[in-house]
Design a protein around this motif. Structure first.
Motif, PDB file in Angstrom:
ATOM      1  N   THR A 278      39.796  40.584  42.018  1.00  0.00           N
ATOM      2  CA  THR A 278      39.410  41.719  42.777  1.00  0.00           C
ATOM      3  C   THR A 278      38.034  41.954  42.041  1.00  0.00           C
ATOM      4  N   ILE A 279      37.334  41.631  40.369  1.00  0.00           N
ATOM      5  CA  ILE A 279      36.525  41.780  39.465  1.00  0.00           C
ATOM      6  C   ILE A 279      35.643  40.873  40.383  1.00  0.00           C
ATOM      7  N   LYS A 280      35.940  39.357  40.277  1.00  0.00           N
ATOM      8  CA  LYS A 280      35.172  38.796  41.138  1.00  0.00           C
ATOM      9  C   LYS A 280      34.283  38.706  42.030  1.00  0.00           C
ATOM     10  N   ARG A 281      34.953  39.228  43.288  1.00  0.00           N
ATOM     11  CA  ARG A 281      34.778  39.704  44.314  1.00  0.00           C
ATOM     12  C   ARG A 281      33.560  40.808  44.253  1.00  0.00           C
ATOM     13  N   ILE A 282      33.707  41.270  43.516  1.00  0.00           N
ATOM     14  CA  ILE A 282      33.052  43.395  43.245  1.00  0.00           C
ATOM     15  C   ILE A 282      32.134  42.689  42.465  1.00  0.00           C
ATOM     16  N   ALA A 283      31.919  41.684  41.288  1.00  0.00           N
ATOM     17  CA  ALA A 283      30.475  41.276  40.462  1.00  0.00           C
ATOM     18  C   ALA A 283      29.300  41.181  41.191  1.00  0.00           C
TER      19      ALA A 283
END
Length: 283
Positions: A278-283
């Motif tokens: 999730t963090i990677k997707r929204i970064a």
């Protein structure tokens, strides 16, 4: 027809999107909300948008006309939820609704979170209905934490009072897809699903994940419940929200946001998205 209350909220809009993606005809979807203007894009696609206010039973009665399946998305007004849900359930008793699904909270009957009280009371009201029902006990949304990433990056610290409590969260869309599947597939009547992410983390690990993604040194500072509440109040959050979040963090320290259940991934037919993803997707 399939209807959902609270349709203009973040979860509600994602449920509508998933219903449409599954091939449900727009005219067969009834989106019920107080802020109907937020649903203009869905209305343009043919979704029936109807005004309905949890506090106004007459509006709910009109909104539910012809509806056969209903997703009761829990009210966002903590402290008022039970009476508002009662209004919907009372209308359902004498309506065309033959099936109701409700978004409750993870392990509502065994949760240390104060939020569970209204959810459990609502479940009991639903169980008294003479129709088919499904309880969707939603765990924590990953967005509850990722929405704070800009502030975390600004100060290089994650603040909380969850201690080493593990959190089995999943993105809101995973829960929305589960709801859409329950509304459109057979075999869910009479079920109580404990919905949580396949993977878990504590807030120290959450801080590390952010640091790894952004190339920063991010730490976690554990606070007392009152200290964390004060921080939230200083950030401008209303007292009721600050109290709820601080209580939920303490609940997390007691295991209230952790579950080994794989009901969510089974319902959506794939693994849930991890916090790292999730963090990677929204970064």
């Amino acid at each position: 027809m399939i209807a959902l209350t609270g349709a203009s909220g973040q979860l509600g809009q994602l449920v509508i999107k998933n219903l449409l993606d599954k091939g449900v005809k727009p005219k067969s979807i009834v989106a019920i909300a107080r802020s109907t203007d937020k649903l203009d894009e869905f209305a343009k696609k043919g979704v029936q948008v109807r005004y309905g206010d949890y506090e106004k039973p007459d509006s709910l009665r009109s909104a539910l006309e012809g509806v056969e399946k209903l997703l009761l998305i829990s009210s966002s007004e903590v402290g008022k939820r039970l009476s508002q849900h009662q209004n919907v359930i009372d209308i359902v008793r004498d309506s065309s609704v033959k099936y109701l699904a409700y978004t409750s909270i993870l392990e509502a009957d065994n949760s240390p979170l104060g939020l569970a009280e209204e959810h459990l009371a609502t479940e009991k009201l639903i169980n008294d209905l003479d129709i088919k029902t499904t309880i969707l006990r939603n765990g924590w949304y990953s967005e509850n934490y990722t929405m704070g990433i800009p502030t975390i990056l600004e100060h290089s610290v994650v603040l909380g009072c969850a201690g080493e409590g593990r959190i089995s969260s999943a993105p809101r869309n995973d829960y929305a897809l589960a709801a859409a599947n329950v509304l459109t597939d057979d075999g869910h009547a009479g079920k109580v699903y404990e919905l949580a992410g396949d993977t878990s983390y504590n807030l120290s690990e959450f801080a590390t994940l952010i640091g790894e993604q952004y190339g920063r040194d991010i730490s976690y500072k554990n606070m007392t419940q009152s200290e964390y509440r004060d921080v939230l109040l200083q950030a401008g959050l209303p007292e009721v929200i600050a109290d709820m979040l601080a209580d939920s963090e303490i609940g997390a320290s007691k295991g209230g946001l952790y579950s080994e259940s794989k009901d969510l991934s089974r319902l959506i037919g794939r693994p849930t998205e991890s916090m790292k993803e999730t963090i990677k997707r929204i970064a």
